[in-house]
Motif scaffolding. Structure first.
Motif, PDB file in Angstrom:
ATOM      1  N   VAL A  14      -6.591   4.430  -4.880  1.00  0.00           N
ATOM      2  CA  VAL A  14      -5.563   4.824  -4.961  1.00  0.00           C
ATOM      3  C   VAL A  14      -5.509   5.229  -3.053  1.00  0.00           C
ATOM      4  O   VAL A  14      -3.980   4.530  -2.152  1.00  0.00           O
ATOM      5  CB  VAL A  14      -5.278   6.317  -5.025  1.00  0.00           C
ATOM      6  CG1 VAL A  14      -4.004   6.836  -4.062  1.00  0.00           C
ATOM      7  CG2 VAL A  14      -4.897   6.094  -6.377  1.00  0.00           C
ATOM      8  N   ALA A  15      -6.161   5.606  -2.716  1.00  0.00           N
ATOM      9  CA  ALA A  15      -5.919   5.678  -1.013  1.00  0.00           C
ATOM     10  C   ALA A  15      -6.110   4.048  -0.649  1.00  0.00           C
ATOM     11  O   ALA A  15      -5.421   4.395   0.992  1.00  0.00           O
ATOM     12  CB  ALA A  15      -7.378   6.792  -0.521  1.00  0.00           C
ATOM     13  N   PHE A  16      -6.896   3.900  -0.943  1.00  0.00           N
ATOM     14  CA  PHE A  16      -6.125   2.698   0.101  1.00  0.00           C
ATOM     15  C   PHE A  16      -5.589   1.531   0.244  1.00  0.00           C
ATOM     16  O   PHE A  16      -4.917   0.878   0.559  1.00  0.00           O
ATOM     17  CB  PHE A  16      -7.277   1.240  -0.270  1.00  0.00           C
ATOM     18  CG  PHE A  16      -8.112  -0.587   0.535  1.00  0.00           C
ATOM     19  CD1 PHE A  16      -7.936  -0.087   0.926  1.00  0.00           C
ATOM     20  CD2 PHE A  16      -6.870  -1.102  -0.954  1.00  0.00           C
ATOM     21  CE1 PHE A  16      -8.165  -1.783   1.566  1.00  0.00           C
ATOM     22  CE2 PHE A  16      -7.206  -2.406  -0.496  1.00  0.00           C
ATOM     23  CZ  PHE A  16      -7.191  -2.451   1.046  1.00  0.00           C
ATOM     24  N   SER A  17      -5.104   1.247  -1.749  1.00  0.00           N
ATOM     25  CA  SER A  17      -3.235   0.825  -1.608  1.00  0.00           C
ATOM     26  C   SER A  17      -2.414   1.078  -1.367  1.00  0.00           C
ATOM     27  O   SER A  17      -1.414  -0.011  -0.987  1.00  0.00           O
ATOM     28  CB  SER A  17      -3.597   1.484  -3.449  1.00  0.00           C
ATOM     29  OG  SER A  17      -4.268   0.449  -4.465  1.00  0.00           O
ATOM     30  N   ALA A  21       0.029  -0.454   1.447  1.00  0.00           N
ATOM     31  CA  ALA A  21       0.956  -0.721   1.654  1.00  0.00           C
ATOM     32  C   ALA A  21       1.625  -0.664   2.754  1.00  0.00           C
ATOM     33  O   ALA A  21       3.046  -0.852   2.870  1.00  0.00           O
ATOM     34  CB  ALA A  21       1.629  -0.214  -0.223  1.00  0.00           C
ATOM     35  N   LEU A  22       1.653   0.648   3.119  1.00  0.00           N
ATOM     36  CA  LEU A  22       2.011   1.387   4.566  1.00  0.00           C
ATOM     37  C   LEU A  22       1.931   0.268   5.754  1.00  0.00           C
ATOM     38  O   LEU A  22       2.830   0.200   6.744  1.00  0.00           O
ATOM     39  CB  LEU A  22       2.151   2.575   4.239  1.00  0.00           C
ATOM     40  CG  LEU A  22       2.538   3.668   3.714  1.00  0.00           C
ATOM     41  CD1 LEU A  22       1.819   4.749   3.159  1.00  0.00           C
ATOM     42  CD2 LEU A  22       3.767   3.532   3.521  1.00  0.00           C
ATOM     43  N   THR A  23       0.432  -0.346   6.059  1.00  0.00           N
ATOM     44  CA  THR A  23       0.296  -0.059   7.013  1.00  0.00           C
ATOM     45  C   THR A  23      -0.013  -2.134   6.792  1.00  0.00           C
ATOM     46  O   THR A  23       0.197  -2.768   7.763  1.00  0.00           O
ATOM     47  CB  THR A  23      -1.235  -0.320   7.721  1.00  0.00           C
ATOM     48  OG1 THR A  23      -2.067  -0.350   6.663  1.00  0.00           O
ATOM     49  CG2 THR A  23      -1.045   1.313   7.729  1.00  0.00           C
ATOM     50  N   GLY A  24      -0.457  -2.918   6.345  1.00  0.00           N
ATOM     51  CA  GLY A  24      -0.707  -3.954   5.785  1.00  0.00           C
ATOM     52  C   GLY A  24      -2.202  -4.567   6.016  1.00  0.00           C
ATOM     53  O   GLY A  24      -2.243  -5.443   6.800  1.00  0.00           O
ATOM     54  N   SER A  25      -2.597  -3.334   6.843  1.00  0.00           N
ATOM     55  CA  SER A  25      -4.209  -3.446   7.143  1.00  0.00           C
ATOM     56  C   SER A  25      -5.100  -3.428   6.277  1.00  0.00           C
ATOM     57  O   SER A  25      -5.480  -1.930   5.825  1.00  0.00           O
ATOM     58  CB  SER A  25      -3.700  -2.448   9.253  1.00  0.00           C
ATOM     59  OG  SER A  25      -5.746  -3.035   9.539  1.00  0.00           O
ATOM     60  N   ILE A  26      -6.455  -4.316   6.135  1.00  0.00           N
ATOM     61  CA  ILE A  26      -7.149  -3.780   5.627  1.00  0.00           C
ATOM     62  C   ILE A  26      -8.029  -3.063   6.071  1.00  0.00           C
ATOM     63  O   ILE A  26      -9.218  -2.004   5.360  1.00  0.00           O
ATOM     64  CB  ILE A  26      -8.527  -5.245   5.360  1.00  0.00           C
ATOM     65  CG1 ILE A  26      -6.996  -5.833   3.959  1.00  0.00           C
ATOM     66  CG2 ILE A  26      -8.592  -5.202   4.418  1.00  0.00           C
ATOM     67  CD1 ILE A  26      -7.666  -7.647   3.490  1.00  0.00           C
ATOM     68  N   VAL A  27      -7.760  -2.649   7.500  1.00  0.00           N
ATOM     69  CA  VAL A  27      -9.089  -2.185   7.946  1.00  0.00           C
ATOM     70  C   VAL A  27      -8.913  -0.898   8.076  1.00  0.00           C
ATOM     71  O   VAL A  27      -9.223  -0.091   7.907  1.00  0.00           O
ATOM     72  CB  VAL A  27      -8.942  -2.550   9.851  1.00  0.00           C
ATOM     73  CG1 VAL A  27     -10.151  -1.833  10.235  1.00  0.00           C
ATOM     74  CG2 VAL A  27      -9.891  -3.992   9.660  1.00  0.00           C
ATOM     75  N   SER A  30      -8.962   0.378   4.225  1.00  0.00           N
ATOM     76  CA  SER A  30     -10.213   0.516   4.227  1.00  0.00           C
ATOM     77  C   SER A  30     -10.596   2.493   5.223  1.00  0.00           C
ATOM     78  O   SER A  30     -11.371   2.804   4.080  1.00  0.00           O
ATOM     79  CB  SER A  30     -11.335  -0.300   4.994  1.00  0.00           C
ATOM     80  OG  SER A  30     -10.600  -1.156   4.208  1.00  0.00           O
ATOM     81  N   ALA A  31     -10.547   1.837   6.362  1.00  0.00           N
ATOM     82  CA  ALA A  31     -11.388   3.410   6.904  1.00  0.00           C
ATOM     83  C   ALA A  31     -10.661   4.443   6.211  1.00  0.00           C
ATOM     84  O   ALA A  31     -11.150   5.729   6.129  1.00  0.00           O
ATOM     85  CB  ALA A  31     -10.694   2.851   8.212  1.00  0.00           C
ATOM     86  N   ILE A  32      -9.330   4.365   5.632  1.00  0.00           N
ATOM     87  CA  ILE A  32      -8.787   5.508   5.338  1.00  0.00           C
ATOM     88  C   ILE A  32      -8.978   5.649   3.333  1.00  0.00           C
ATOM     89  O   ILE A  32      -9.451   6.811   3.609  1.00  0.00           O
ATOM     90  CB  ILE A  32      -7.012   5.503   5.369  1.00  0.00           C
ATOM     91  CG1 ILE A  32      -6.658   5.737   6.792  1.00  0.00           C
ATOM     92  CG2 ILE A  32      -6.142   6.427   3.878  1.00  0.00           C
ATOM     93  CD1 ILE A  32      -6.852   6.551   7.640  1.00  0.00           C
ATOM     94  N   ALA A  33      -9.602   4.696   3.208  1.00  0.00           N
ATOM     95  CA  ALA A  33     -10.011   4.710   1.811  1.00  0.00           C
ATOM     96  C   ALA A  33     -11.581   5.516   1.795  1.00  0.00           C
ATOM     97  O   ALA A  33     -11.976   6.751   0.347  1.00  0.00           O
ATOM     98  CB  ALA A  33      -9.422   3.728   1.099  1.00  0.00           C
ATOM     99  N   LEU A  34     -11.668   5.613   2.787  1.00  0.00           N
ATOM    100  CA  LEU A  34     -13.352   6.043   3.308  1.00  0.00           C
ATOM    101  C   LEU A  34     -13.407   6.956   4.014  1.00  0.00           C
ATOM    102  O   LEU A  34     -13.671   8.047   2.622  1.00  0.00           O
ATOM    103  CB  LEU A  34     -14.630   5.033   3.816  1.00  0.00           C
ATOM    104  CG  LEU A  34     -14.260   3.230   3.248  1.00  0.00           C
ATOM    105  CD1 LEU A  34     -15.669   3.104   4.348  1.00  0.00           C
ATOM    106  CD2 LEU A  34     -15.355   3.848   1.718  1.00  0.00           C
ATOM    107  N   ILE A  35     -12.973   7.709   4.295  1.00  0.00           N
ATOM    108  CA  ILE A  35     -12.516   9.441   5.386  1.00  0.00           C
ATOM    109  C   ILE A  35     -11.649   9.660   4.179  1.00  0.00           C
ATOM    110  O   ILE A  35     -12.587  10.636   3.963  1.00  0.00           O
ATOM    111  CB  ILE A  35     -12.196   8.179   6.523  1.00  0.00           C
ATOM    112  CG1 ILE A  35     -13.218   8.390   7.166  1.00  0.00           C
ATOM    113  CG2 ILE A  35     -12.094  10.551   7.009  1.00  0.00           C
ATOM    114  CD1 ILE A  35     -12.613   7.771   8.633  1.00  0.00           C
TER     115      ILE A  35
END
Length: 65
Positions: A14-17, A21-27, A30-35
């Protein structure tokens, strides 16, 4: 512990998605989805421990009443 692990997987997804969706940035996604979910998962684990203690105290009080 299995409940915590499955919650973590769901939260990472969910965090990654949402971030992607908001930033269009995989990096950034991914960072937000991990932290964020990692911290939230640890908080959830301790939240569950506290609630188990609360429930146990409530049950103990009902038995002694």
């Amino acid at each position: 512990m299995l409940k915590t692990i499955t919650f973590a997987i769901l939260h990472f997804t969910v965090a990654f998605s949402v971030t992607y969706a908001l930033t269009g940035s995989i990096v950034i996604g991914s960072a937000i989805a991990l932290i964020e979910p990692a911290i939230n998962t640890v908080a959830f684990y301790f939240h569950e421990l506290v609630w188990k203690r609360v429930e146990q105290r409530k049950n103990d009080q009902m038995l002694t009443a």
